[in-house]
Write a protein that holds these residues in place. Sequence first.
Motif, PDB file in Angstrom:
ATOM      1  N   ASP A  49      -5.592  18.207   1.851  1.00 50.50           N
ATOM      2  CA  ASP A  49      -6.925  17.961   2.407  1.00 50.50           C
ATOM      3  C   ASP A  49      -7.155  16.504   2.785  1.00 50.50           C
ATOM      4  N   ASP A  50      -6.386  15.583   2.206  1.00 58.89           N
ATOM      5  CA  ASP A  50      -6.594  14.155   2.436  1.00 58.89           C
ATOM      6  C   ASP A  50      -5.850  13.605   3.642  1.00 58.89           C
ATOM      7  N   TYR A  51      -5.162  14.472   4.375  1.00 58.33           N
ATOM      8  CA  TYR A  51      -4.407  14.041   5.546  1.00 58.33           C
ATOM      9  C   TYR A  51      -4.900  14.797   6.778  1.00 58.33           C
ATOM     10  N   PRO A  52      -4.839  14.150   7.936  1.00 54.72           N
ATOM     11  CA  PRO A  52      -5.327  14.818   9.153  1.00 54.72           C
ATOM     12  C   PRO A  52      -4.437  15.976   9.573  1.00 54.72           C
ATOM     13  N   VAL A  53      -5.031  16.903  10.317  1.00 52.81           N
ATOM     14  CA  VAL A  53      -4.287  18.046  10.844  1.00 52.81           C
ATOM     15  C   VAL A  53      -4.093  17.952  12.360  1.00 52.81           C
ATOM     16  N   GLU A  54      -4.858  17.057  12.999  1.00 48.77           N
ATOM     17  CA  GLU A  54      -4.680  16.779  14.428  1.00 48.77           C
ATOM     18  C   GLU A  54      -4.685  15.271  14.616  1.00 48.77           C
ATOM     19  N   LEU A  55      -3.746  14.778  15.424  1.00 45.00           N
ATOM     20  CA  LEU A  55      -3.657  13.362  15.723  1.00 45.00           C
ATOM     21  C   LEU A  55      -3.641  13.196  17.236  1.00 45.00           C
ATOM     22  N   GLU A  69       0.395   2.502  20.181  1.00 42.96           N
ATOM     23  CA  GLU A  69      -0.944   3.079  20.176  1.00 42.96           C
ATOM     24  C   GLU A  69      -1.984   2.034  20.568  1.00 42.96           C
ATOM     25  N   VAL A  70      -2.881   2.443  21.450  1.00 40.03           N
ATOM     26  CA  VAL A  70      -3.995   1.605  21.880  1.00 40.03           C
ATOM     27  C   VAL A  70      -5.280   2.102  21.223  1.00 40.03           C
ATOM     28  N   ARG A  71      -5.403   3.424  21.159  1.00 42.68           N
ATOM     29  CA  ARG A  71      -6.509   4.079  20.449  1.00 42.68           C
ATOM     30  C   ARG A  71      -5.943   5.323  19.774  1.00 42.68           C
ATOM     31  N   LYS A  72      -6.614   5.723  18.684  1.00 45.46           N
ATOM     32  CA  LYS A  72      -6.120   6.869  17.919  1.00 45.46           C
ATOM     33  C   LYS A  72      -7.296   7.587  17.274  1.00 45.46           C
ATOM     34  N   VAL A  73      -7.225   8.914  17.231  1.00 48.72           N
ATOM     35  CA  VAL A  73      -8.210   9.739  16.530  1.00 48.72           C
ATOM     36  C   VAL A  73      -7.447  10.670  15.598  1.00 48.72           C
ATOM     37  N   GLU A  74      -7.937  10.788  14.365  1.00 47.08           N
ATOM     38  CA  GLU A  74      -7.372  11.731  13.407  1.00 47.08           C
ATOM     39  C   GLU A  74      -8.471  12.695  12.987  1.00 47.08           C
ATOM     40  N   ILE A  75      -8.167  13.987  13.058  1.00 46.08           N
ATOM     41  CA  ILE A  75      -9.128  15.024  12.697  1.00 46.08           C
ATOM     42  C   ILE A  75      -8.621  15.745  11.459  1.00 46.08           C
ATOM     43  N   TYR A  76      -9.503  15.902  10.491  1.00 46.28           N
ATOM     44  CA  TYR A  76      -9.165  16.519   9.217  1.00 46.28           C
ATOM     45  C   TYR A  76      -9.601  17.980   9.184  1.00 46.28           C
ATOM     46  N   ARG A  77      -9.033  18.704   8.258  1.00 47.63           N
ATOM     47  CA  ARG A  77      -9.345  20.127   8.096  1.00 47.63           C
ATOM     48  C   ARG A  77     -10.854  20.345   7.942  1.00 47.63           C
ATOM     49  N   THR A 108     -12.015   3.496  11.294  1.00 54.00           N
ATOM     50  CA  THR A 108     -12.800   4.192  10.283  1.00 54.00           C
ATOM     51  C   THR A 108     -11.858   4.946   9.360  1.00 54.00           C
ATOM     52  N   GLY A 109     -12.322   5.187   8.126  1.00 54.39           N
ATOM     53  CA  GLY A 109     -11.490   5.885   7.159  1.00 54.39           C
ATOM     54  C   GLY A 109     -10.191   5.136   6.934  1.00 54.39           C
ATOM     55  N   GLN A 110      -9.117   5.880   6.806  1.00 54.95           N
ATOM     56  CA  GLN A 110      -7.789   5.299   6.602  1.00 54.95           C
ATOM     57  C   GLN A 110      -7.000   5.170   7.909  1.00 54.95           C
ATOM     58  N   THR A 111      -7.623   5.494   9.026  1.00 58.28           N
ATOM     59  CA  THR A 111      -6.931   5.506  10.311  1.00 58.28           C
ATOM     60  C   THR A 111      -6.666   4.081  10.796  1.00 58.28           C
ATOM     61  N   GLY A 112      -5.465   3.865  11.269  1.00 55.14           N
ATOM     62  CA  GLY A 112      -5.090   2.580  11.843  1.00 55.14           C
ATOM     63  C   GLY A 112      -4.058   2.794  12.930  1.00 55.14           C
ATOM     64  N   LEU A 113      -3.932   1.815  13.794  1.00 55.65           N
ATOM     65  CA  LEU A 113      -2.927   1.895  14.850  1.00 55.65           C
ATOM     66  C   LEU A 113      -1.550   1.622  14.270  1.00 55.65           C
TER      67      LEU A 113
END
Length: 93
Positions: A13-19, A29-37, A50-55
């Motif tokens: 649950d703590d990791y994204p399912v779509e990147l 990477e210039v921009r990135k979105v991570e979507i979680y369950r 935001t969150g733990q997301t980074g380039l």
Amino acid sequence: MRYLKVIWRHDFDDYPVELYSELDNEGYEVRKVEIYRSGRRDYADFAKSTGQTGLGEIPVPSIEEIAEQEEFTPAWINADEFERVWDLAVLES
């Protein structure tokens, strides 16, 4: 720019399912979105994250290399699809 979507199949649950990544000509990477369950969306660019997301600090592997790992399903997407996902993530933050 190129745009990549990766589905990540796992049970955590703590990791994204779509990147989603916007990549420059060298694969960085210039921009990135991570979507979680849960539906949460985190994002990053050069100015904010935001969150733990980074380039990533190194170029993203080729789509063929990503696809070699059975838990990942990568696909190229168009700029419009990336912008839609990006806009939703930024609005939610």
